[in-house]
Design an enzyme around this catalytic site. Structure first.
Site, short mmCIF file in Angstrom:
data_model
loop_
_atom_site.label_atom_id
_atom_site.label_comp_id
_atom_site.label_asym_id
_atom_site.label_seq_id
_atom_site.Cartn_x
_atom_site.Cartn_y
_atom_site.Cartn_z
N ASP A 139 0.83 -1.20 0.00
CA ASP A 139 0.00 0.00 0.00
C ASP A 139 0.87 1.26 0.00
OD1 ASP A 139 -2.29 1.54 0.04
OD2 ASP A 139 -3.16 0.57 1.81
N ASP B 90 -10.86 1.83 -3.35
CA ASP B 90 -11.37 1.48 -2.03
C ASP B 90 -12.89 1.39 -2.03
OD1 ASP B 90 -8.91 1.28 -0.83
OD2 ASP B 90 -8.96 3.25 0.11
#
Length: 698
Positions: free
Chosen positions: A453, A521
């Protein structure tokens, strides 16, 4: 295939159905000749011999014609190359040499004043119409002052003269990435870029142009360009006064400065790929997809497993027992890869603490992660973890030991986003620390997958003590690439996913060293349909991770959706499940198991097949089709509230029009070119519903 003309100054690159031609004049000007349908070498030489166009007042004879315009001389377009020393700025080049090495053409130039060497690289493979271009800039002198490289674009693409152009691009923001927009191109320059240190959620680094705005999904000429770089970047599309269009792209925003080259040093730009297609936007997309699966994505012909990620179920309250229970439920669904997300490491109990300390939390995992990994493997699943190596919390052992490792400006407050600060991966000691931490983790624990990430942008991109701190913008990304490459070489069985708060780091550069990417997301199915439509303009379903999460979607819009709709949305790419399985009912778990089984059956067609966007989701009815060999899969979804009557029929694509196909779900027989039958369309029931159709050649 690369052919060279009789004079040695005309080159023709040809791929599956297109050609690209360029020539060098006697004045050492490298001019563009042709990009479009495939032509023979004789046609390229005829173009090279054509009279030069007349020159108008206050206009340059080179603007809009050069392969790589530089700063200096009779040029007024934005330069692809800008170099300076304390005394001289700009470039005046002399042809040095040219060479053909397999499918690569190299054309070299020198600037004796700067002692600069420039090499332009071109590659076109026989199985594709994608042209790969990049440049190498070197300080070729044995001595002399350093060269400040303000800008060095990877390539400049020249489009043929047309009455007008329409430009397509992908814009967005966090949780709303990859939104497709098409606008008329006007005179002047249109710029898409990122100043954030990473690809960014705001623009995917791709543009496409079609003449006069007449191309459709399956017909018409389309020119597209995509940049392979995971840092700050810039693509400029310029329509000149005579109507010629040029597209320049490369690393760095504006002329921010890339490198300070000492004698003997060089800079290699990222790749800037271009594609011509006469099969519309859909044909261009399929050509991009095929090229990436063949030449960019590692192990692309291996299908990706169905994963479960425990983030929504656990958050920061991770325990070994909790993960064991979730793993058992995931295995019962048929999941093939179980991923422990955040909070397994350091003292990570919230987003304020622990980033940078990449060892298992001793309270939660006193024996490390290996016992949990072994239990997951015993359930028949692979084991994965989440990491964010480029970030650090101020409340961490790493920060306390090495506050100097951060990007920062002396005397300035350090900016925190999400309570995070950014490490400077341009530093070799930072990269070595991360290598030691991550290599030890992958060596001590049987880990099969890493979700990497990057959850904030650069804001304080300083490097105290460095003579040319601006090089951080490039060398941080080079350091990231080097670290991932080193980890992959040492642990070849480990798969990597690129994530950046969703789709903030998706580009050809990161895709050349990762197995899939996290698209957004936002997992709401209706929002995802639009995001995934944009994503598919350039990237294949094989790399597009998509999850089924809980309903209602409390994180984004509180919208409730059926499990059917959520699965059909996520089955359009690499299927994952991210909901709290401990809260799912037995009925939901049983239904989910059926969807996972169905996905495994159709997965080779979805992930490896040719994709056809039958209908955009923006109209309330959406459908996407995948074709591989004699099999086809159609995913359909409907917002029935938008239709008072039955929705319009859909025409199948990519099938043999002379053959018949049997729908395995209804038993109905279809000809390869006919519309879907009425019975299939009425299979979409309710206000929001979806369906999967499987067809096989009879």
């Amino acid at each position: 295939m690369i052919e060279t003309g009789d004079t040695g100054r005309t080159w023709l690159l040809s791929g599956a159905s297109s050609s690209y031609a360029l020539r060098l004049t006697e004045r050492d000007e490298l001019l563009h000749l042709h990009w479009g349908p495939r032509i023979p070498l004789a046609s390229a030489e005829a173009l090279a011999a054509a009279p030069e166009p007349p020159v108008r007042g206050f206009e340059s004879p080179l603007d809009g014609r050069e392969e790589y315009p530089v700063e200096g001389g009779p040029r007024f377009v934005r330069p692809a190359l800008s170099v300076r020393t304390p005394e001289v700025r700009g470039t005046e080049w002399v042809f040095a040499d040219a060479a053909v090495d397999g499918d690569e053409l190299r054309v070299g130039f020198t600037d004796p004043v700067h002692r600069l060497a420039l090499t332009l690289h071109y590659r076109m493979r026989d199985d594709s119409d994608v042209i790969e271009r990049w440049a190498t800039v070197a300080h070729a002198g044995p001595d002399g002052p350093p060269l400040e490289l303000l800008r060095a674009d990877a390539a400049v693409w020249t489009l043929p003269a047309r009455d007008g152009w329409r430009m397509s691009r992908l814009h967005g923001r966090w949780a709303a990435e990859s939104r497709l927009v098409r606008t008329e191109l006007t005179y002047g320059e249109s710029v898409v870029s990122s100043r954030r240190g990473h690809t960014g959620h705001q623009h995917l680094r791709w543009v496409a142009l079609d003449a006069d705005g007449v191309a459709t999904e399956e017909s018409g000429e389309v020119y597209g360009c995509a940049l392979g770089w995971s840092g700050s970047w810039r693509i400029g599309v310029q329509q000149l006064p005579d109507g010629i269009v040029q597209i320049a792209g490369g690393a760095g925003h504006d002329d921010s400065g890339l490198q300070l080259l000492a004698p003997g040093e060089s800079y290699v730009t990222p790749g800037f790929a271009g594609l011509w297609s006469d099969a519309g936007f859909g044909g261009a997309s399929r050509a991009w997809h095929a090229w990436q699966l063949a030449h960019v994505v590692p192990d692309a012909r291996k299908v990706r497993p169905v994963l479960y990620n425990s983030w929504e179920a656990a958050g920061f309250d991770v325990t070994r027992e909790q993960q064991r229970v979730l793993a058992g439920r995931a295995a019962a669904l048929g999941v093939e890869l179980f991923v422990v997300d955040d909070a397994w490491f350091g003292r990570r109990t919230s987003d304020r603490v622990g980033l940078g300390d990449w060892t298992p939390n001793p309270d939660r995992f006193p024996d490390g992660l290996k016992p949990l990994a072994d239990e997951v493997h015993a359930l028949g699943m692979q084991f994965g973890i989440w990491v964010e190596p480029e970030m650090v919390n101020a409340d961490s052992d790493l920060y306390r030991a090495h506050p100097d490792w951060l990007q920062n400006f002396p005397g300035r407050a350090r900016t925190e986003f999400r309570h995070q600060l950014v490490l400077n991966l341009a530093r070799s000691d930072v990269r070595e620390y991360l290598w030691e931490q991550l290599d030890a983790l992958l060596s001590d624990t049987p880990i099969d997958y890493v979700k990497w990430d990057f959850s904030r942008s650069f804001t304080d991109a300083g490097w105290p003590g460095e003579d040319y701190p601006r090089k951080l913008w490039v060398e941080h990304v080079d350091g990231l690439y080097a670290l991932i490459d080193r980890l992959r070489a040492a642990h070849p069985s480990v798969a990597f996913e690129s994530c950046s708060g969703g789709g903030g780091r998706i580009d050809l550069g990161i895709l050349s060293r990762t197995d899939q990417v996290w698209t957004s997301d936002n997992t709401d199915p209706l929002d995802r349909f639009a995001i995934q439509e944009g994503f598919s303009q350039i990237h294949p379903a094989r790399v597009m991770a998509a999850w089924v999460t809980d309903s209602p979607n409390v994180q984004f819009n509180d919208r409730a959706s059926s499990l059917r709709l959520r699965f059909v949305s996520a089955m359009a790419g690499v299927l994952g499940v991210g909901g709290d399985l401990a809260a799912w009912s037995e009925a939901e778990l049983a239904e989910a198991r059926k969807w996972v089984d169905l996905y495994k059956e159709i997965r080779p067609v979805v992930q490896l097949g040719a994709q056809y966007r039958l209908r955009s989701p923006r109209g309330g009815l959406g459908a996407v089709q995948y074709v591989r060999g004699e099999e086809s899969v159609v995913l359909m979804w409907l917002d029935r509230q938008r239709y008072e009557e039955r929705p319009p029929a859909l025409r199948l694509r990519g099938l043999d029009p002379s053959a018949t196909y049997v729908c395995r779900d209804t038993g109905e027989v279809h000809h390869g070119s006919v519309l879907l039958h009425q019975g299939l369309r009425t299979g979409l029931r309710g206000d929001l519903d979806a369906r999967v159709l499987r067809l096989r050649r009879a």
